[in-house]
Scaffold this motif. Sequence first.
Motif, mmCIF file in Angstrom:
data_model
loop_
_atom_site.group_PDB
_atom_site.id
_atom_site.type_symbol
_atom_site.label_atom_id
_atom_site.label_comp_id
_atom_site.label_asym_id
_atom_site.label_seq_id
_atom_site.Cartn_x
_atom_site.Cartn_y
_atom_site.Cartn_z
ATOM 1 N N ASN A 1 0.844 -1.202 0.000
ATOM 2 C CA ASN A 1 0.000 0.000 0.000
ATOM 3 C C ASN A 1 0.875 1.246 0.000
ATOM 4 N N ARG A 2 1.885 1.240 0.882
ATOM 5 C CA ARG A 2 2.793 2.390 0.957
ATOM 6 C C ARG A 2 3.606 2.536 -0.322
ATOM 7 N N VAL A 3 4.014 1.430 -0.929
ATOM 8 C CA VAL A 3 4.748 1.482 -2.202
ATOM 9 C C VAL A 3 3.874 2.112 -3.279
ATOM 10 N N LEU A 4 2.612 1.695 -3.343
ATOM 11 C CA LEU A 4 1.700 2.259 -4.347
ATOM 12 C C LEU A 4 1.497 3.750 -4.129
ATOM 13 N N ASP A 5 1.433 4.168 -2.857
ATOM 14 C CA ASP A 5 1.277 5.591 -2.559
ATOM 15 C C ASP A 5 2.548 6.369 -2.903
ATOM 16 N N GLN A 6 3.702 5.782 -2.588
ATOM 17 C CA GLN A 6 4.974 6.476 -2.802
ATOM 18 C C GLN A 6 5.404 6.460 -4.266
ATOM 19 N N TYR A 7 5.119 5.388 -4.969
ATOM 20 C CA TYR A 7 5.538 5.238 -6.366
ATOM 21 C C TYR A 7 4.328 4.917 -7.238
ATOM 22 N N VAL B 1 -4.846 -0.964 -10.276
ATOM 23 C CA VAL B 1 -3.909 -1.703 -9.432
ATOM 24 C C VAL B 1 -4.724 -2.609 -8.508
ATOM 25 N N PRO B 2 -4.404 -3.917 -8.473
ATOM 26 C CA PRO B 2 -5.174 -4.811 -7.608
ATOM 27 C C PRO B 2 -4.976 -4.449 -6.143
ATOM 28 N N ARG B 3 -5.935 -4.806 -5.343
ATOM 29 C CA ARG B 3 -5.870 -4.559 -3.910
ATOM 30 C C ARG B 3 -5.827 -5.904 -3.213
ATOM 31 N N ILE B 4 -5.284 -5.909 -1.977
ATOM 32 C CA ILE B 4 -5.142 -7.176 -1.263
ATOM 33 C C ILE B 4 -5.992 -7.189 0.000
ATOM 34 N N GLU B 5 -6.654 -8.285 0.243
ATOM 35 C CA GLU B 5 -7.424 -8.460 1.464
ATOM 36 C C GLU B 5 -7.425 -9.943 1.788
ATOM 37 N N MET B 6 -7.283 -10.274 3.053
ATOM 38 C CA MET B 6 -7.286 -11.674 3.460
ATOM 39 C C MET B 6 -8.512 -11.942 4.301
ATOM 40 N N LEU C 1 -6.816 -10.193 -3.818
ATOM 41 C CA LEU C 1 -6.016 -9.040 -4.181
ATOM 42 C C LEU C 1 -6.833 -7.763 -3.994
ATOM 43 N N ASP C 2 -6.599 -7.076 -2.896
ATOM 44 C CA ASP C 2 -7.236 -5.801 -2.587
ATOM 45 C C ASP C 2 -6.272 -5.027 -1.701
ATOM 46 N N TYR C 3 -5.289 -4.381 -2.324
ATOM 47 C CA TYR C 3 -4.200 -3.748 -1.583
ATOM 48 C C TYR C 3 -4.619 -2.527 -0.773
ATOM 49 N N GLN C 4 -5.801 -1.985 -1.032
ATOM 50 C CA GLN C 4 -6.218 -0.798 -0.299
ATOM 51 C C GLN C 4 -7.475 -1.075 0.516
ATOM 52 N N ALA C 5 -7.600 -2.266 1.019
ATOM 53 C CA ALA C 5 -8.740 -2.633 1.855
ATOM 54 C C ALA C 5 -8.780 -1.747 3.088
#
Length: 115
Positions: free
Chosen positions: A75-81, A94-99, A107-111
């Motif tokens: 999440n931080r990588v997507l925000d920074q880059y 961009v897919p997101r991540i959730e477990m 894939l739900d990186y901004q859950a």
Amino acid sequence: MVVAMLAASSSVAQEVCLEPVRPDAGYLADAGYGAGEIRLAYRGYFSDVEDYLNCLNRSSARIRREATAAAQDYNRVLDQYPVDPGQGSEPELVPRIEMTDSGTLFLDYQAEWLK
């Protein structure tokens, strides 16, 4: 930096879960084991099964924590880059991540629960 990250992750001792071998009463009897020894083999097996399942639970919990931390890092990588439109290195969305508690990785990186 990548080498340092790999060295740090490989230096963490990880528990190895060894699956117990189920005793075979017929084989043990043919091998000359007495009734008490056969019962003892089964009791030992059940104890080993409990240890094995506990080991799997600990490993599962550790992996879940690591995957959650990686999702937060990403999440931080997507925000920074951020990906520039048309750059082509990542999909447009961009897919997101959730477990879930089932252990399935979605894939739900901004859950919301990761923030």
